[in-house]
Each structure stands twice: as structure tokens, then as C-alpha cells.
Motif scaffolding. Structure first.
Motif, PDB file in Angstrom:
ATOM      1  N   TYR A 295      -8.111  -8.241  -8.904  1.00 37.25           N
ATOM      2  CA  TYR A 295      -6.784  -8.887  -8.311  1.00 37.25           C
ATOM      3  C   TYR A 295      -6.978 -10.034  -7.820  1.00 37.25           C
ATOM      4  O   TYR A 295      -8.024 -10.527  -7.487  1.00 37.25           O
ATOM      5  CB  TYR A 295      -6.122  -7.784  -7.325  1.00 37.25           C
ATOM      6  CG  TYR A 295      -7.083  -7.297  -6.224  1.00 37.25           C
ATOM      7  CD1 TYR A 295      -7.201  -7.961  -5.140  1.00 37.25           C
ATOM      8  CD2 TYR A 295      -7.720  -6.302  -6.256  1.00 37.25           C
ATOM      9  CE1 TYR A 295      -7.964  -7.517  -4.098  1.00 37.25           C
ATOM     10  CE2 TYR A 295      -8.491  -5.851  -5.273  1.00 37.25           C
ATOM     11  CZ  TYR A 295      -8.683  -6.583  -4.004  1.00 37.25           C
ATOM     12  OH  TYR A 295      -9.512  -6.241  -3.285  1.00 37.25           O
TER      13      TYR A 295
ATOM     14  N   SER B 294      -3.609 -11.135  -2.800  1.00 41.37           N
ATOM     15  CA  SER B 294      -2.492 -10.217  -3.357  1.00 41.37           C
ATOM     16  C   SER B 294      -2.370  -8.998  -2.510  1.00 41.37           C
ATOM     17  O   SER B 294      -3.431  -8.541  -1.851  1.00 41.37           O
ATOM     18  CB  SER B 294      -3.242  -9.856  -4.667  1.00 41.37           C
ATOM     19  OG  SER B 294      -3.182 -10.735  -5.748  1.00 41.37           O
TER      20      SER B 294
ATOM     21  N   MET C 297      -0.211  -3.123  -3.632  1.00 40.84           N
ATOM     22  CA  MET C 297       0.215  -4.234  -4.423  1.00 40.84           C
ATOM     23  C   MET C 297       1.009  -3.989  -5.815  1.00 40.84           C
ATOM     24  O   MET C 297       0.830  -2.541  -6.031  1.00 40.84           O
ATOM     25  CB  MET C 297      -0.804  -5.038  -4.934  1.00 40.84           C
ATOM     26  CG  MET C 297      -1.865  -4.463  -5.834  1.00 40.84           C
ATOM     27  SD  MET C 297      -3.365  -5.368  -6.253  1.00 40.84           S
ATOM     28  CE  MET C 297      -4.213  -5.515  -4.631  1.00 40.84           C
TER      29      MET C 297
ATOM     30  N   ASP D  86       0.105  -8.112  -9.522  1.00 41.62           N
ATOM     31  CA  ASP D  86      -0.894  -8.642  -8.886  1.00 41.62           C
ATOM     32  C   ASP D  86      -2.386  -8.335  -9.473  1.00 41.62           C
ATOM     33  O   ASP D  86      -3.406  -8.735  -9.034  1.00 41.62           O
ATOM     34  CB  ASP D  86      -0.911  -8.058  -7.446  1.00 41.62           C
ATOM     35  CG  ASP D  86       0.240  -8.711  -6.585  1.00 41.62           C
ATOM     36  OD1 ASP D  86       0.981  -9.856  -7.034  1.00 41.62           O
ATOM     37  OD2 ASP D  86       0.796  -8.116  -5.681  1.00 41.62           O
TER      38      ASP D  86
END
Length: 94
Positions: A66, A70, A84, A88
């Protein structure tokens, strides 16, 4: 445990390995944030305009990559996680 809603994903970040450069130990505050982790829980999926639910591409147990900044950091049972959006997630590590 935390159950994410909708298209949200709960990720446990990978452990940060201690880095030594020329015998100097780098303090925690200067270490890079991990950019990979393991999916711990997923929401039901993304809801379309017509009310249908589209399943997520990731599942519990996937190792994911990621973006550096994020997600939102959360602490639960003295463990740190990230919540998230599936957007993301950059990719699944296979």
C-alpha cells in the motif's frame, strides 16, 4: 476484533526491521513506515448506485502493498492496524 464496513480493509503492517548503517542504530522516529502488511479483516464490499454489493479483490490473509501514507492508524488490544479503502491497496504480494 474490528470489522471494517463497506469497502474498507483492516491491515496489520509488517514489522519494521532495525536498520544499522555503519554501526549506527537508526531510532524509531527516523525509520521508514512499512508499505506492506497482512489483511486481517475486510468489509462486505463496495455498494454500487443500484444497491448491489461488489465483492472486494483482497481477502483475509493476503499480503498487500500500500501507499506510504495510506489508511488511518488505529490501536486495538495493544496492536497497531491500518484501516484503508481497497483503492489504497497497490497490489497483492504473491
Amino acid at each position: 476484533m474490528i470489522r471494517p464496513l463497506g469497502e474498507k480493509i483492516l491491515v496489520k503492517p509488517a514489522e519494521v526491521k532495525e536498520v544499522k548503517k555503519g554501526g549506527i542504530i537508526i531510532p524509531d522516529t527516523a525509520k521508514e513506515k512499512p508499505q506492506e502488511g497482512e489483511v486481517v479483516a475486510v468489509g462486505r464490499g463496495k455498494k454500487t448506485e443500484d444497491g448491489k454489493i461488489v465483492a472486494l479483490d483482497v481477502k483475509v490473509g493476503d499480503k498487500v502493498l500500500y501507499g506510504k501514507y495510506s489508511g488511518t492508524e488505529v490501536k486495538f488490544d495493544d496492536k497497531e492496524y491500518l484501516i484503508m479503502s481497497q483503492d489504497d491497496i497497490l497490489g497483492i504480494i504473491e
